[in-house]
Structures are given as structure tokens and as C-alpha cells.
Design an enzyme around this catalytic site. Structure first.
Site, PDB file in Angstrom:
ATOM      1  N   SER A 145       0.862  -1.185   0.000  1.00 18.95           N
ATOM      2  CA  SER A 145       0.000   0.000   0.000  1.00 18.95           C
ATOM      3  C   SER A 145       0.892   1.227   0.000  1.00 18.95           C
ATOM      4  CB  SER A 145      -0.880  -0.012   1.259  1.00 18.95           C
ATOM      5  OG  SER A 145      -1.479   1.248   1.489  1.00 18.95           O
ATOM      6  N   TYR A 158      -1.563  -1.904  10.499  1.00 19.16           N
ATOM      7  CA  TYR A 158      -1.724  -2.041   9.049  1.00 19.16           C
ATOM      8  C   TYR A 158      -0.585  -1.347   8.308  1.00 19.16           C
ATOM      9  CZ  TYR A 158      -3.688  -1.508   4.368  1.00 19.16           C
ATOM     10  OH  TYR A 158      -3.877  -1.519   3.004  1.00 19.16           O
TER      11      TYR A 158
END
Length: 269
Positions: A145, A158
Site C-alpha cells: 500500500s 496495518y
């Protein structure tokens, strides 16, 4: 071109294939002639996608698997082999996020995130890469990401998990130099997939926190991802604005960046 040629008996294994980016990557690979092996927890969604791909001339197998379960992951390679398939492409797309400050987090949920987002990536690479290296053909795509390039207060685990995936994939690429096996890290920015809603924040909050120009359609992310694999690229970031944002995040002093990130994150409202 570096993607192995799609021939009978070969497959591209895609995790998290029941929806979102994973489903779109499976569609993109199938459109290029690859047999795909769809992996996720939800059998009905996987079977629906497999039927869709078959109806459009593709071919797919379904292997329902809970990637948070270490025993289930350990048996995945044997299940692919039992289908008479050789995995030439591995797409580690499965992932999830928690939301909110670590000080009020659920330890079980945090450990589950690490199991799926980090441990599963390492596990499956360790199980499938040896065969690729032995055959001297293959491609690995690990989905990280743009969060990998910066801290992420409000989604600390995350962000750290995706930073791990990026670093791990870059290290793999270094190890694979000189072979015909490649490793690519996909680092998308915000994508409308329902991911945020599953993490616990409303779509409206996410859209308010991130400019509309940063949002990329899942099908476009998949196209960029498969093209990056085919060209043997190390890192793929869909969207010019996201590429710029990732570059700026890396050079901005954390003393300046952290207050802005914390103030605007929906998980810390």
C-alpha cells in the site's frame, strides 16, 4: 515480457480473490490466458467468480482457505498440486486492517492482522518460491500500500504490515536477480473495494480524509499490477498523484508529518 507463458497445467494463485483488487487481478490474468486458482474464505464468492471467468473463456479453480490458519496455509501447496497444476504466479493480495489507537485495540484482532497481512505473505512465498526458482520461471506479486511509505496513526499495525511487505518484496527481488523469477510490490492508494468499511470506518469519512484525485478504480489497479509483473518492475504505484504522495511522504520529516496524519485519520476522530 517476464510473466510465464500461460500454458495448460500452469496456474496463477491469487489470494483474497473473492472481491476487490484480488478479484480484478484474477480477471486481468484470466483475460491474458492464465488459469487462475482463487483463494479466499468465502466459497460462494469464489465460485461465482470462477463461473464468470469460465463464461468469458477463462479457467479457474477454487480453493477455499482461511489464510489466518497456519495449518490451512501449510496445506495449500499440496492442494494445488493435487489439482494437477503448477503455480507459476503467486499473488499475495489477502489483507485486512484494524482501526483506532493501539491503546484501545483488541489484541486478538491485531494478531489476526499480522497473521494475514504479514505471516501469510512470508509463509506462501516460502512455500511457492522454491518451485519457481527450481523451474527458473515465475512471478510474485505482493500487495502492499502507499501506507508502506509512511507511519499511519489510527491504523498503526496495518501501516507497519505494509511497510514489511514492501521491504520483504524488495529483498526477494534482490535475491532473485539473475533468475527468471521476479518479485513485485503493488502499492495502491485508496481504492473503492469495501476494505475501509470492513476495517470499521465509513466510506464518507475515508473520502473526506483523502482527496478524490487519489482514488483509483480496482480494475485499473489490477491492470497496473499485472503490467508491472509482466515488465518485472520492483514497485508499482497506480496513479500519478499517489506516486507523488508516496515520494513526499518518504522525505517529509516525521515531526511534521505525524501531526497531520493523526489529525486527519478517521480512526482517531
Amino acid at each position: 515480457m517476464t510473466l510465464p507463458a500461460p500454458t495448460p497445467g500452469r496456474t496463477a494463485l491469487v489470494t483474497g480473490a473473492s472481491s476487490g483488487i484480488g478479484a480484478e487481478i484474477a480477471r486481468e490474468l484470466a483475460a491474458r490466458g492464465h488459469h487462475v486458482t482463487l483463494v479466499a474464505r468465502t466459497t460462494a464468492k469464489l465460485e461465482s467468480l470462477a463461473e464468470e471467468l469460465s463464461a468469458t473463456g477463462g479457467s479457474a479453480a477454487v480453493l477455499t482457505t482461511d489464510l489466518s490458519d497456519r495449518a490451512a496455509r501449510a496445506g495449500l501447496a499440496a492442494r494445488v498440486e493435487a489439482l494437477g497444476l503448477v503455480p507459476d504466479v503467486l499473488v499475495n493480495n489477502a489483507g485486512l486492517s484494524t482501526l483506532g489507537p493501539v491503546s484501545s485495540s483488541d489484541p486478538e484482532a491485531e494478531m489476526n492482522l499480522v497473521e494475514v497481512d504479514v505471516t501469510s505473505v512470508v509463509d506462501l512465498c516460502s512455500r511457492f518460491l522454491p518451485g519457481m526458482v527450481e523451474r527458473d520461471r515465475g512471478a510474485v506479486l505482493n500487495v502492499a500500500s502507499t501506507a508502506a511509505f509512511q507511519p499511519l496513526p489510527g491504523q498503526a499495525a496495518y501501516g507497519a504490515a505494509k511497510a514489511f511487505v514492501l521491504s520483504y518484496t524488495q529483498s526477494l527481488a534482490g535475491e532473485l536477480r539473475g533468475s527468471r523469477v521476479t518479485a513485485t510490490a503493488l502499492c495502491p492508494g485508496p481504492v473503492h473495494t469495501g476494505f475501509g468499511e470492513r476495517a470499521g470506518f465509513a466510506k464518507e469519512d475515508a473520502e473526506a480524509a483523502l482527496p478524490a484525485v487519489m482514488w483509483i478504480d480496482a480494475a485499473e489497479v489490477a491492470r497496473v499490477a499485472v503490467e508491472a509483473m509482466d515488465r518485472g518492475r520492483l514497485v508499482a504505484i497506480p496513479g500519478k498523484v499517489n506516486r507523488l504522495a508516496a515520494s513526499l511522504a518518504q522525505i517529509t520529516p516525521r515531526s511534521l508529518l505525524l501531526p497531520v496524519l493523526a489529525k486527519n485519520h478517521p480512526g482517531l476522530k
